[in-house]
Design a protein around this motif. Structure first.
Motif, PDB file in Angstrom:
ATOM      1  N   CYS A  98       0.776  -1.292  -0.082  1.00 43.32           N
ATOM      2  CA  CYS A  98      -0.327  -0.561   0.012  1.00 43.32           C
ATOM      3  C   CYS A  98       1.026   1.205  -0.095  1.00 43.32           C
ATOM      4  O   CYS A  98       2.143   1.431   0.861  1.00 43.32           O
ATOM      5  CB  CYS A  98      -0.504  -0.155   1.766  1.00 43.32           C
ATOM      6  SG  CYS A  98      -1.746  -1.297   1.206  1.00 43.32           S
TER       7      CYS A  98
ATOM      8  N   ASP B 284      -1.108  -4.790  -0.458  1.00 40.05           N
ATOM      9  CA  ASP B 284      -2.698  -4.632  -1.275  1.00 40.05           C
ATOM     10  C   ASP B 284      -3.198  -5.405  -1.497  1.00 40.05           C
ATOM     11  O   ASP B 284      -3.276  -5.358  -3.036  1.00 40.05           O
ATOM     12  CB  ASP B 284      -2.280  -3.116  -1.930  1.00 40.05           C
ATOM     13  CG  ASP B 284      -2.928  -2.761  -2.937  1.00 40.05           C
ATOM     14  OD1 ASP B 284      -4.685  -2.650  -2.290  1.00 40.05           O
ATOM     15  OD2 ASP B 284      -3.281  -1.873  -2.897  1.00 40.05           O
TER      16      ASP B 284
ATOM     17  N   LEU C 295      -6.021  -5.350  -2.209  1.00 43.21           N
ATOM     18  CA  LEU C 295      -7.317  -5.274  -3.811  1.00 43.21           C
ATOM     19  C   LEU C 295      -7.305  -5.642  -5.024  1.00 43.21           C
ATOM     20  O   LEU C 295      -8.094  -5.619  -5.316  1.00 43.21           O
ATOM     21  CB  LEU C 295      -7.654  -2.998  -3.263  1.00 43.21           C
ATOM     22  CG  LEU C 295      -9.003  -2.703  -3.930  1.00 43.21           C
ATOM     23  CD1 LEU C 295      -9.438  -3.102  -2.579  1.00 43.21           C
ATOM     24  CD2 LEU C 295      -9.001  -1.630  -3.469  1.00 43.21           C
TER      25      LEU C 295
ATOM     26  N   TYR D 233      -3.357   4.503   0.063  1.00 48.28           N
ATOM     27  CA  TYR D 233      -4.466   4.326  -1.084  1.00 48.28           C
ATOM     28  C   TYR D 233      -3.771   2.861  -1.443  1.00 48.28           C
ATOM     29  O   TYR D 233      -2.814   1.982  -0.736  1.00 48.28           O
ATOM     30  CB  TYR D 233      -3.597   5.050  -2.431  1.00 48.28           C
ATOM     31  CG  TYR D 233      -4.312   6.624  -2.043  1.00 48.28           C
ATOM     32  CD1 TYR D 233      -5.009   7.059  -2.338  1.00 48.28           C
ATOM     33  CD2 TYR D 233      -3.653   7.375  -1.107  1.00 48.28           C
ATOM     34  CE1 TYR D 233      -5.590   8.581  -1.992  1.00 48.28           C
ATOM     35  CE2 TYR D 233      -3.453   8.687  -0.675  1.00 48.28           C
ATOM     36  CZ  TYR D 233      -4.713   8.905  -1.323  1.00 48.28           C
ATOM     37  OH  TYR D 233      -5.134  10.398  -0.838  1.00 48.28           O
ATOM     38  N   GLN D 234      -5.425   2.483  -2.001  1.00 45.46           N
ATOM     39  CA  GLN D 234      -4.763   0.755  -2.629  1.00 45.46           C
ATOM     40  C   GLN D 234      -5.528   0.963  -4.258  1.00 45.46           C
ATOM     41  O   GLN D 234      -5.864   1.958  -4.125  1.00 45.46           O
ATOM     42  CB  GLN D 234      -5.746  -0.615  -1.798  1.00 45.46           C
ATOM     43  CG  GLN D 234      -5.104   0.082  -0.459  1.00 45.46           C
ATOM     44  CD  GLN D 234      -5.865  -1.230   0.388  1.00 45.46           C
ATOM     45  OE1 GLN D 234      -7.564  -1.255   1.068  1.00 45.46           O
ATOM     46  NE2 GLN D 234      -5.645  -2.484  -0.436  1.00 45.46           N
TER      47      GLN D 234
ATOM     48  N   ASP E 195      -6.927  -0.648  -7.656  1.00 44.33           N
ATOM     49  CA  ASP E 195      -8.018  -2.130  -7.782  1.00 44.33           C
ATOM     50  C   ASP E 195      -7.623  -2.784  -8.929  1.00 44.33           C
ATOM     51  O   ASP E 195      -6.069  -1.938  -9.457  1.00 44.33           O
ATOM     52  CB  ASP E 195      -9.436  -1.770  -7.663  1.00 44.33           C
ATOM     53  CG  ASP E 195      -9.801  -0.658  -8.676  1.00 44.33           C
ATOM     54  OD1 ASP E 195      -8.876  -0.395  -9.896  1.00 44.33           O
ATOM     55  OD2 ASP E 195     -10.807  -0.198  -9.191  1.00 44.33           O
TER      56      ASP E 195
ATOM     57  N   ARG F 236      -7.346   3.881  -8.107  1.00 42.49           N
ATOM     58  CA  ARG F 236      -6.673   4.081  -6.666  1.00 42.49           C
ATOM     59  C   ARG F 236      -7.086   4.950  -6.400  1.00 42.49           C
ATOM     60  O   ARG F 236      -7.745   5.602  -6.255  1.00 42.49           O
ATOM     61  CB  ARG F 236      -5.401   5.737  -6.411  1.00 42.49           C
ATOM     62  CG  ARG F 236      -4.729   5.257  -5.677  1.00 42.49           C
ATOM     63  CD  ARG F 236      -2.793   6.501  -5.722  1.00 42.49           C
ATOM     64  NE  ARG F 236      -3.941   7.873  -5.817  1.00 42.49           N
ATOM     65  CZ  ARG F 236      -2.515   8.664  -5.006  1.00 42.49           C
ATOM     66  NH1 ARG F 236      -1.193   8.426  -4.808  1.00 42.49           N
ATOM     67  NH2 ARG F 236      -3.410  10.001  -5.106  1.00 42.49           N
TER      68      ARG F 236
ATOM     69  N   HIS G 126      -7.874   5.054   1.331  1.00 33.75           N
ATOM     70  CA  HIS G 126      -8.032   3.046   1.521  1.00 33.75           C
ATOM     71  C   HIS G 126      -9.128   3.631   3.401  1.00 33.75           C
ATOM     72  O   HIS G 126      -9.663   2.864   2.646  1.00 33.75           O
ATOM     73  CB  HIS G 126      -6.690   3.163   3.244  1.00 33.75           C
ATOM     74  CG  HIS G 126      -7.275   1.808   3.786  1.00 33.75           C
ATOM     75  ND1 HIS G 126      -7.526   0.996   3.517  1.00 33.75           N
ATOM     76  CD2 HIS G 126      -7.151   2.444   5.316  1.00 33.75           C
ATOM     77  CE1 HIS G 126      -7.659   0.340   4.688  1.00 33.75           C
ATOM     78  NE2 HIS G 126      -7.955   0.319   5.827  1.00 33.75           N
TER      79      HIS G 126
ATOM     80  N   ARG H  82     -11.599   0.436   2.705  1.00 34.77           N
ATOM     81  CA  ARG H  82     -11.536  -0.617   4.233  1.00 34.77           C
ATOM     82  C   ARG H  82     -12.060  -1.509   4.305  1.00 34.77           C
ATOM     83  O   ARG H  82     -11.445  -2.181   4.909  1.00 34.77           O
ATOM     84  CB  ARG H  82     -10.706   0.598   5.301  1.00 34.77           C
ATOM     85  CG  ARG H  82     -10.826  -0.181   6.411  1.00 34.77           C
ATOM     86  CD  ARG H  82     -10.955   1.258   7.535  1.00 34.77           C
ATOM     87  NE  ARG H  82     -10.224   0.160   8.912  1.00 34.77           N
ATOM     88  CZ  ARG H  82      -9.139   0.364   9.371  1.00 34.77           C
ATOM     89  NH1 ARG H  82      -8.238   0.301   8.636  1.00 34.77           N
ATOM     90  NH2 ARG H  82      -8.499  -0.414  10.552  1.00 34.77           N
TER      91      ARG H  82
ATOM     92  N   TYR I  62     -10.647  -5.235   3.267  1.00 39.89           N
ATOM     93  CA  TYR I  62      -9.173  -5.438   3.235  1.00 39.89           C
ATOM     94  C   TYR I  62      -9.020  -6.952   4.098  1.00 39.89           C
ATOM     95  O   TYR I  62      -8.708  -7.538   3.287  1.00 39.89           O
ATOM     96  CB  TYR I  62      -8.126  -4.956   4.047  1.00 39.89           C
ATOM     97  CG  TYR I  62      -7.754  -4.356   4.421  1.00 39.89           C
ATOM     98  CD1 TYR I  62      -6.332  -3.974   3.227  1.00 39.89           C
ATOM     99  CD2 TYR I  62      -6.211  -5.424   4.898  1.00 39.89           C
ATOM    100  CE1 TYR I  62      -4.667  -4.422   2.934  1.00 39.89           C
ATOM    101  CE2 TYR I  62      -4.978  -5.931   4.756  1.00 39.89           C
ATOM    102  CZ  TYR I  62      -3.907  -4.699   3.848  1.00 39.89           C
ATOM    103  OH  TYR I  62      -3.123  -5.417   4.013  1.00 39.89           O
TER     104      TYR I  62
END
Ligand code: MIG
Length: 745
Positions: free
Chosen positions: A290, A311, A313, A391-392, A394, A399, A402, A406, A409
């Motif tokens: 992340c 991350d 995601l 940030y994450q 996909d 972007r 989070h 969240r 996660y």
């Protein structure tokens, strides 16, 4: 704001709501696609009890934009209860309470808490007139005011730019099938996951692990699994072993295996930032951690000190993470324990700097200002929201802050583990438990309820919590038996074990620094009761395993709140300190210190009291419950199937079968058996036998169907014991793959 309506199989309606400039993120909870898009005109009234025309009448739903996102308003009828909302504290009927969906690690599970580790926003509006179910699919923050501010209004504040709301009608039992249809069937677990499990933070070295294992066998307390908590690692580096305390894990695991134990190890998401540490170096190279806003790695402090968070995601990070389990699997580790995956963060350099800055204001001014500031510093340390700090990304490369994603996660971490284990050992069923979750988690992992405390009040709280978790479709759940934090008491362990024996997941676990809590940690009498209770659990495994199988086929829940089965009976709305375990058994655990009995409500029909052997009429009763007894009832027209308890489970084939029933009309039970661990059942290696018991004018008819499936069963006896309330019928017969049919006079 745009609203689009979609129809799914089985009359499920979805309203997709988005702001004009919305960046859409689908949580991945729902795995089916819509059949068609509906005009808003058709959508209204498409499902009875759901109307988007915002008339303000009960059943109408209005959705408006707000500064932070949206406000959903549902008018409630006076006689409607609001059930569910997943892993939350409080009664099963949530009317009159406020809850937040924002995954949080908080070991304080006191009544004022509004959020815990998971987001499972499935809820049911139930009245004797009918039932409507909802699932708010949203990875960001939301807040449910369940008729708290206004007694007739359910108000949901949804933060962000888009969300999906699913609505469905039917009986609660039909709605749960729709939830499974949308978000996936519960995972089919190995049979040993139904065995008794022993854990401790921590058994810090090989010697203490072997000691616990030998004690179990020596004392003949059935047990299948031993857990290794964070101290097995080298410096809390995930996927490592501390070489001094665990010099030869492979041989330890092998010896445990010979004694009939499986080993489960904890794995946290935080990867220690240490030069040369393989997992850290690989993660950097693969660029799967992340990030902060400036594109540099986010650096939270957790158990290993400065760490990185994968991350989850995106599928690249999930794949990388899932493959990391290979070494542990090859070493013989049977299952994995996902903790701290909200994710829990102790602090960051930035949040610490903030706190230090604030603390500079702490002056001995002799007054309230400093005291206030103290309070502020403490609560900021505890509740600081790291959601805005990183940030994450996909799979579409988008972007997300989070905070906005969240709640998935932990779900995605569990997904990574599930998919990884399926790649590594496709022939074995997955065993993985998780603390944080989102709706749909039932396809990947078992959910346990986190850091409860050894308090009587929390024993009661867990009885309710596992039921609202179940209502969200999370069939396989459980809590730390005996309580995690604080010192357990002998009587509390006895009563908690009696509850745990009727949970899908049955594990004794406790925190560092607390009094030992193993079955023998108190006195002989407590040890005898715990052992007797664990034996009761093992004797019921033919029944429980068949219930697990049925649940994994998407037919039902393992734990069934009474309101699910008797929604027309308002007394069940309150009776949330007892529940059905499978279709036949009502369990009413005792949760009060010094109590030797409790009130039970028996809805719908007559019941067989399994302790006294007496028939009890529908209604309110006092159940006697000496310390070694848990009130247990068999429903009229139902069966249980039991066996001889064993010390551990080698398969899910039983060498002895006992059928016990209370039958005045007719009932069926599907007895399912297989090797208990592999996927061979998908290729026909299983046995399914339908046991039918029917009351005739002059006796009882027992029919065991010819076996479905090709599993070879041992030659065995089936003992039958049926009561019709007046008379008992008993016999013993020889099982046969071609079926058996007899009548008993
Ligand atoms: O910060 O791994 O809920 O079961 O024993 C505490 C240590 C971290 C929290 C888990 C608990 C576990 C403990 N963990």
């Amino acid at each position: 704001m745009r609203r689009s309506f979609y129809r799914y199989a089985d009359s499920v309606l979805r309203v997709a709501v988005e702001k004009d400039e919305a960046v859409i993120y689908q949580t991945g909870a729902v795995i089916t696609s819509p059949l068609e898009e509906l005009e808003s005109g058709r959508a209204n009234g498409f499902i009875s009890g759901i109307d988007f025309s915002a008339t303000g009448r009960p059943g109408s739903i209005s959705i408006e934009e707000s500064a932070e996102g949206f406000v959903i308003v549902m008018k409630l009828r006076e006689d409607q209860g609001v059930f569910g909302l997943g892993q939350e504290i409080g009664p099963l009927n949530k009317r009159g309470r406020i809850y937040e969906m924002y995954n949080t690690d908080d070991p304080d599970h006191s009544p004022s808490k509004t959020r815990l580790y998971s987001t499972l926003p499935v809820f049911y509006l139930i009245s004797p007139e009918g039932c409507t179910g909802f699932f708010l699919d949203h990875a960001g923050y939301s807040k449910f005011d369940v008729a708290f501010e206004k007694r007739d209004t359910l108000l949901i504040n949804v933060e962000g730019k888009a969300f999906d709301l699913y609505g469905m009608s039917g009986t609660p039992g039909e709605i749960i099938k729709k939830i499974f249809g949308l978000t996936g069937k519960p995972l089919f677990l190995p049979v040993w996951s139904l065995g008794f499990q022993q854990s401790r933070w921590s058994y810090p070295d090989e010697e203490s692990v072997m000691y616990v294992a030998s004690k179990m066998r020596e004392k003949e307390i059935p047990c299948d699994v031993i857990y290794l908590d964070i101290d097995y690692m080298d410096d809390y580096k995930v996927f490592t072993w501390n070489g001094e305390r665990f010099p030869d894990p492979r041989s330890m695991v092998k010896r445990l295996k010979e004694m009939g134990f499986k080993v489960v190890t904890i794995v946290d998401p935080g990867v220690k930032a240490a030069e040369g540490y393989r997992v850290f170096e690989e993660g950097k190279r693969e660029n799967v951690f992340c990030k902060k806003e400036d594109g540099r790695d986010f650096r939270p402090a957790v158990w290993p000190g400065e760490a990185r968070l994968p991350d989850f995601l995106n599928s690249k990070a999930r794949r990388w993470w899932g493959d990391l389990y290979r070494e542990f699997v090859e070493l013989g580790i049977s299952g994995f324990w996902n903790d701290m995956n909200e994710p829990s963060i102790f602090y960051t350099a930035e949040s610490l700097a903030n706190l230090s800055e604030m603390m500079k204001g702490l002056k001995n001014d002799g007054g309230i200002e400093t005291d206030f500031l103290f309070g502020k510093v403490l609560s900021l340390k505890k509740y600081y929201d790291h959601g805005r700090d990183f940030y994450q990304v996909d799979d579409a490369g988008v972007r997300h802050l989070h905070r906005n994603v969240r709640n998935v996660y932990g779900f995605n971490m569990a997904r990574a583990v599930f998919e990884g284990l399926k790649r590594i050992r496709p022939e074995q069923r997955v065993f993985s438990i998780t603390r944080s979750s989102y709706t749909g988690i039932q396809r990947y992992a078992i959910l346990w309820t986190g850091d409860n405390e050894s308090q009587w009040e929390q024993l009661l709280s867990e009885i309710k919590m596992v039921q609202s978790i179940s209502l969200a479709g999370v069939s396989f759940t459980g809590c730390d038996v005996g309580g995690f934090g604080g010192n357990c008491h002998g009587e509390l362990l006895a009563r908690w074990t009696q509850f745990g024996a009727f949970l899908p997941f049955f594990r004794n676990h406790s925190a560092m620094g607390t009094r030992p809590q193993e079955p023998w940690a108190f006195d002989d009498e407590i040890e005898r009761i715990v052992k007797k209770t664990v034996e009761l659990r093992y004797s019921l495994l033919p029944y429980i395993y068949s219930v697990l199988r049925d649940s994994s086929e998407g037919n039902s829940l393992m734990i069934r709140p009474l309101v699910m089965i008797w929604p027309e009976d308002r007394d069940t709305y309150q009776a949330d300190d007892q529940y059905m375990f499978g279709p036949s058994l009502m369990v009413a655990p005792v949760y009060t210190l010094n109590a030797r009995g409790r009130h039970v409500y028996l809805p719908g029909c007559d019941w067989l009291d399994l302790n006294s052997g007496e028939i009890v009429r529908k209604g309110h009763h006092w159940a006697e419950a000496p310390l070694d007894t848990v009130p247990l009832y068999l429903k009229e027209d139902s069966l249980i199937v039991s066996t001889e308890p064993s010390q551990y489970l080698e398969s899910a084939v039983w060498s002895l079968i006992e059928v016990k029933g209370f039958v005045r009309n007719r009932t069926v039970f599907d007895l399912y058996e297989d090797d208990g661990t592999s996927e061979a059942y998908t290729r026909g290696k299983y046995s399914l036998k339908r046991i039918t018991v029917e009351k005739l004018d002059d006796g009882i008819l027992v029919d065991i169907s010819p076996q479905e499936g090709e599993l070879k069963l041992p030659a065995r006896k089936v003992s039958i014991e049926i009561t019709d309330g007046d008379k008992n019928y008993r016999t013993t017969l020889t099982d046969s793959s071609g079926g058996v049919r007899i009548s008993i006079k």
